[in-house]
Every structure is written in structure tokens, then in C-alpha cells.
Design a protein around this motif. Structure first.
Motif, short mmCIF file in Angstrom:
data_model
loop_
_atom_site.label_atom_id
_atom_site.label_comp_id
_atom_site.label_asym_id
_atom_site.label_seq_id
_atom_site.Cartn_x
_atom_site.Cartn_y
_atom_site.Cartn_z
N LEU A 4 0.82 -1.21 0.00
CA LEU A 4 0.00 0.00 0.00
C LEU A 4 0.85 1.26 0.00
O LEU A 4 0.39 2.33 -0.39
N THR A 16 3.94 6.82 10.48
CA THR A 16 2.74 7.30 11.17
C THR A 16 1.50 6.54 10.72
O THR A 16 0.70 6.07 11.53
N ASN A 52 -0.62 3.90 13.08
CA ASN A 52 -1.99 4.25 13.44
C ASN A 52 -3.05 3.34 12.84
O ASN A 52 -4.22 3.46 13.15
N ASP A 53 -2.64 2.44 11.98
CA ASP A 53 -3.62 1.64 11.25
C ASP A 53 -4.44 0.75 12.18
O ASP A 53 -3.98 0.29 13.22
N PHE A 54 -5.67 0.55 11.78
CA PHE A 54 -6.58 -0.24 12.60
C PHE A 54 -7.21 -1.37 11.80
O PHE A 54 -7.37 -2.50 12.28
N LEU A 55 -7.57 -1.11 10.54
CA LEU A 55 -8.33 -2.07 9.74
C LEU A 55 -7.57 -3.38 9.50
O LEU A 55 -8.13 -4.47 9.72
N LEU A 94 -7.14 -5.59 12.44
CA LEU A 94 -8.47 -6.09 12.81
C LEU A 94 -8.81 -7.35 12.00
O LEU A 94 -9.40 -8.29 12.51
N ILE A 95 -8.43 -7.34 10.72
CA ILE A 95 -8.75 -8.46 9.84
C ILE A 95 -7.77 -9.62 10.04
O ILE A 95 -8.16 -10.78 10.03
N MET A 150 -3.13 -0.19 18.31
CA MET A 150 -4.44 0.43 18.11
C MET A 150 -5.57 -0.59 18.34
O MET A 150 -6.62 -0.26 18.86
N LEU A 171 -5.76 -1.15 22.01
CA LEU A 171 -6.46 -0.04 22.66
C LEU A 171 -7.97 -0.29 22.69
O LEU A 171 -8.62 -0.13 23.71
N VAL A 172 -8.49 -0.73 21.55
CA VAL A 172 -9.92 -0.99 21.45
C VAL A 172 -10.28 -2.20 22.32
O VAL A 172 -11.29 -2.20 23.02
N SER A 202 -0.16 6.94 21.28
CA SER A 202 0.07 8.00 20.29
C SER A 202 1.46 8.61 20.41
O SER A 202 1.86 9.39 19.54
N THR A 234 4.02 8.48 17.37
CA THR A 234 3.67 9.32 16.22
C THR A 234 3.70 10.80 16.61
O THR A 234 4.05 11.64 15.78
#
Lengths: 293, 292
Positions: free
Chosen positions: B164, B220, B224-227, B230-231, B242, B245-246, B267, B270
């Protein structure tokens, strides 16, 4: 010489392009393929179901509301960060004392994770001790505990405001970069000719900022399509799917309900929307390039 | 809009005698008010992290504390899970940042110094990759890494973030290499150097600022990525910060002070990158956006 150039082109491009093709292009194309299947995410067997998934989109009430919410998000994303970013850029560009510090402050949220931003804004909207309700209580001198994120009427808009808070900094720096490109003598001439500040902004600065506006608006729209993390943290698409967007709906169908075939169909729609916007963006950029050089 | 409108009539139709000009003061006050509003969310986290949960629940979150309470930080920093999250995130962000810049450098060099028939189109295709929502490639990648048995390892995140990052890295490196004079390259080639030597010995040393820009941006974003975590992750041992954190938000559901301290610690890397390399950061953002 020519032959060695070809050799180096192949040698240097081989790795980056194959990684890009394998991880970006190939999945993109196979999303279309899975969109025609009923794959559930785990089993090795799946059937081709033709256009069933795509037909289902039209009868899926949740998809329709997610599509409308995405359009609302886009519309607000075009207006809010753009106007706020432009105003801040104009104010900071006026050689106000402490300009660089203000710039840092407004830009700071961009380095924060959407997860952290989401969490902070959950606290702002918190019904009992959140900042927003505290301020309202202070001003009206009356008890106020509206649950912004738990009410279908306000959940989506509350999230978009939080998202805009983070997006404004980017618009501001793009506008600031555009403002520094405007020659100072031009503005001096305007002043000598007796133009008011408002006339200067309206008839000279704003038209010259057109390239920056194209970029800001396009990025806002594109980024609003990507808005997922902050929504996931703040409402998860709820209450009752009232704040679902296409990205959220796609995630729910694929990774919560394991309807990966249907999820792929939604991602195909998402891709086509993004493609349309990106093509419009590139076209506008080219046009602006021709006019402004 | 009120802000810009208030700028109007700064110098009216008549030429006023030189006297006190209120506009800088008005603008300063406008900006100052907006800055306070803008900082409020961040300040709230800071405040919450030094207060006890009881104080917050009683409605004192937004008041300046009379005494600092450090217990939240102690709790978070002594939690071994948090150490694991931070380490995982670093193990993803550092290599993915390096790889994406490396690949972008290779591609950017060819697009800038060795263009070929149709290279503009290939370049446009690569660059447009940065505009698509990631949901578009989510399912096939999930299937790919599932078949490879890599789900719940750090590898999928490293690989995906490397890929990416290619568009933005290629774009910025190409634009930067364009400023390296062509005669310099030609002279080196005449002296018997090959393209690899030109790239590593001439173009790269000049391009260190561009690499600094990309390193701050990429690090950064990946941090900070979350998606993707998550997958791609399932067990607690593989979570990034991150996601952690959730996840911990559930564990400390009403311990807002602890959540605040955790957000701040998550954080911190970053924030440090941002405060020290802000110049690079802004440059990268505007370059990537404007030339896109």
C-alpha cells in the motif's frame, strides 16, 4: 546502451511492480470474481450464483441506507473541512503573530490514529460528563444529557464532525501551500488600487486558489469513502445501523455475517464509486494544469 | 465563513490616517479561540489520564486538576500486554516503512530517469492505487493469507503495508529524482557506472530529504492503522497497539483515566515523529496531494 536501459528497467521495476500487482491489482480483480459466488470465508467449496449478490443490493434496506449515509458523509466532507481549512489558512497567512504555532495546533490531529480520535470524541459526546453537554448545561443553566452517539438522528453527524476535526488540518496546509504561490506584488497592486480585503479574497485570492480547491475537495471525498476506523470506534455503524456507511456495511456482511460473496459485491460497488471520483479528479487536475500552468 | 467576512472593509474606500489597526488583534483572537476549541479534545485525554475514574464520573473531567494522579500510567505501563502491543506495532511499522520506501525508490527511479513507451500510464496506475478504499481488496487478501496459513502472524500486515506504500513512495521519489540533473547521470554512465551505481551513489544521497518525508508519513500511517490488524489478527499476542487499545477498552470499560493514559502512550511515537519532523510531514502531505 539501449539494450542495457531495457535491462535496468526490467531489473529495477520487477520487484515493486510484482508486489503491487500481487497485493493490490490481483485482489482488486478477484473481488469482482468473488462477487459472483456465495463463498462464506472458510469453506473450500462455493458456487457461482450469477448476479444474485448484485441483485440483492437493491432489495437490501441496510445497503440503501448505507449508500445514503455515504453520500451525506461525502457532502459534509466537501463543505466542512474545505471551508474551515480555507478560513484557517487565510487567517494564518495574514502574518498574525504566532502563525506557525497555530498551524501546528490545527495540523496536529492528523498524526493521531482514528482510534484515538474516535475515543476522544466519544468522551466529548458522553451524555453525563461529556464536554459538549457540559457546555450546553453551562450556557442554558439546565440539565442536559442527550446521548449524541446513541440516537439514530444524531449518530452519523456526530461522527462526521469528529472526522472533520481531523481532516481540517490537511485542507489547511494544502490551502496554505496554494497561498504562498500567489505573488505578493499582485496583492500589493490590489491594495494600491483600493480593493477592500473582502474584494481581494473574493476576486483575486479565491480564483487563484482553484487548483488547491480541486485537490482539497477531491481528497475530502476520497477520504470520506475510506472513513471506517473512526466510525467503528464511535458507533460501530449503530444504533440500529443508522450510521452505517458502505465501508462499514461491507465489513459487517463479510466479517460479521461471513457473507464474503455478498461483501465482495459491495466492495465492487465501492470500487466503482471510487474509480469514478478518481477519474473526475484526474480530469479536473489536468484541466486546472492547463489553465494555471 | 464569519471569520473571512470579518476581514472585510479592512481598508475602506477612503484612506484613513495612520492609526491603530484592529485587524491583527481580531484575527489573533479568532485564531486563539479556534485553537482552544481545536485543542479541547486532545487536552481532554491529557486531563483524563491524570485523574481518578471517580473524579471523572463525578463530572470533573474538564476541570484543571488540583493534584496529579499518576496511577493510570503506572497501571498501563506495568501491563505486559501493552508491551506486546507496542513491540508488535514496531515490528510491523519499521520493516514495512523501509520496504515500501525501497520499492518506491526503485520504481520512482525508472519512471523518472528511464522512461519508456507507456511508462506514464503504468505510473498513473500505480499512483491511483493510493486513492482506493482498502475495503476493495480486503476479502481476496484475507483468503490469500488464510490459504498461506499466515493469519494471526505479523506477516500479512508487513506485506500489505509495504504494497500500500508503493504508490505514495513511487510518486514522491519520482518527483524528487526529477530534480537530479540528467547530465550528472549521463556523465557517470560515460565514466562506466551502471544504473544501480547511479541510483545508489548519486541519486539516493541527494534524495535523503524525500526519504525523510516518506519515512515520517509511512511510519505514522502504519503505526496508526486499525483495519488490517483487525482483519489479520486473532490472538492477543499478535495485536497491534491500536487494536489493543480498542480491546482493552472493553476490559477497562469505565476506567476512563486508564483509557486516557493508554491513548496517550499509544500515540506517543507518532506525536514525537510529528513534533520533530513536522516540516517533512507537511511537505509529504502537500506534495502527495498536489502532484497526485
Amino acid at each position: 546502451m539501449n539494450q542495457s536501459n531495457t535491462f535496468w528497467r526490467v531489473a529495477l521495476l520487477a520487484l515493486p511492480l510484482s508486489v503491487f500487482a500481487l497485493i493490490i491489482i490481483w485482489p482488486l480483480l478477484s473481488s469482482f470474481y468473488y462477487g459472483f459466488t456465495n463463498w462464506n470465508g472458510f469453506s473450500d467449496n462455493y458456487d457461482f450464483v450469477g448476479f444474485e449478490n448484485f441483485g440483492k443490493l437493491f432489495s437490501d434496506r441496510l445497503f440503501m441506507s448505507a449508500a445514503i449515509n455515504t453520500i451525506i458523509w461525502m457532502a459534509i466532507a466537501v463543505v466542512l473541512p474545505t471551508i474551515l481549512g480555507l478560513s484557517l489558512a487565510l487567517l494564518i497567512d495574514s502574518h498574525v503573530p504566532g502563525g506557525p504555532i497555530f498551524k501546528t495546533i490545527f495540523y496536529l490531529p492528523i498524526c493521531l490514529s482514528a482510534v484515538v480520535v474516535g475515543q476522544v470524541w466519544v468522551w466529548i459526546y458522553q451524555p453525563d460528563w461529556g464536554l459538549l453537554n457540559s457546555i450546553i448545561e453551562y450556557v442554558t443553566n439546565d440539565r442536559f444529557n442527550y446521548a449524541w452517539l446513541a440516537k439514530p438522528d444524531s449518530a452519523l453527524y456526530s461522527v462526521i464532525v469528529a472526522w472533520s476535526w481531523q481532516a481540517t488540518g490537511l485542507s489547511m496546509v494544502i490551502y496554505l501551500a496554494g497561498l504562498t504561490a500567489i505573488p505578493g506584488d499582485l496583492l500589493e497592486v490590489c491594495e494600491l488600487e483600493g480593493a477592500t480585503t473582502w474584494q481581494r479574497i473574493r476576486h483575486v485570492i479565491l480564483p487563484l486558489l482553484t487548483p488547491a480547491t480541486v485537490v482539497v475537495v477531491a481528497l475530502s471525498v476520497i477520504n470520506s469513502l475510506k472513513g471506517f476506523d473512526i466510525l467503528y470506534i464511535m458507533t460501530g455503524g449503530g444504533p440500529f445501523n443508522s450510521s452505517d456507511t458502505l465501508a462499514m456495511h461491507m465489513y459487517n456482511e463479510s466479517f460479521k455475517k461471513y457473507l464474503m460473496g455478498y461483501g465482495s459485491a459491495i466492495s465492487v460497488v465501492l470500487f466503482l464509486v471510487a474509480l469514478t471520483i478518481i477519474r473526475l479528479y484526474f480530469k479536473q487536475l489536468k484541466k486546472v494544469d492547463e489553465i494555471y500552468g | 465563513m464569519a471569520d473571512t467576512a470579518s476581514l472585510g472593509s479592512a481598508s475602506g474606500e477612503y484612506v484613513a490616517p495612520k492609526r491603530f489597526n484592529p485587524w491583527p488583534v481580531v484575527i489573533f483572537i479568532c485564531l486563539f479561540t479556534l485553537a482552544i476549541l481545536f485543542l479541547a479534545p486532545t487536552f481532554g485525554v491529557l486531563l483524563s489520564s491524570v485523574k481518578t475514574t471517580r473524579d471523572i464520573a463525578l463530572g470533573d473531567l474538564w476541570a484543571i486538576p488540583s493534584s496529579m494522579y499518576w496511577g493510570n500510567y503506572v497501571e498501563v505501563l506495568s501491563n505486559p500486554a501493552v508491551h506486546g502491543y507496542m513491540l508488535n506495532t514496531f515490528l510491523v511499522a519499521a520493516p514495512a516503512t523501509a520496504f515500501s520506501i525501497g520499492l518506491g525508490t526503485l520504481a520512482g527511479y525508472v519512471f523518472s530517469k528511464l522512461p519508456f513507451k507507456g511508462s506514464d500510464l503504468v505510473f498513473l496506475l500505480v499512483v491511483s492505487g493510493m486513492f482506493f478504499p482498502p475495503q476493495v481488496i480486503l476479502i481476496p487478501l484475507f483468503r490469500l493469507f488464510n490459504l498461506m496459513g499466515l493469519i494471526d502472524t505479523l506477516w500479512p500486515m508487513i506485506i500489505v503495508h509495504t504494497a500500500l506504500g508503493i504508490p505514495i513512495c513511487t510518486l514522491l521519489m519520482r518527483n524528487f529524482f526529477a530534480t537530479v540533473p540528467n547530465p550528472l547521470r549521463e556523465a557517470a554512465i560515460l565514466e562506466g557506472a551502471n544504473e544501480w551505481q547511479v541510483l545508489t551513489r548519486i541519486a539516493l544521497p541527494i534524495s535523503l530529504p524525500a526519504i525523510a518525508v516518506l519515512a515520517t508519513l509511512q511510519f505514522t500511517w502504519i503505526w496508526n492503522d486499525f483495519l488490517w490488524p483487525l482483519i489479520f489478527t486473532q490472538s492477543d499476542e499478535k495485536r497491534t497497539i491500536m487494536l489493543g487499545l480498542v480491546f482493552m477498552k472493553g476490559q477497562y470499560s469505565v476506567a476512563w483515566g486508564i483509557q486516557g493514559a493508554m491513548s496517550l502512550i499509544a500515540s506517543l511515537p507518532t506525536l514525537i515523529v510529528f513534533l520533530f519532523f513536522q516540516r517533512f510531514f507537511i511537505k509529504g502531505m502537500t506534495m502527495g496531494a498536489v502532484k497526485g
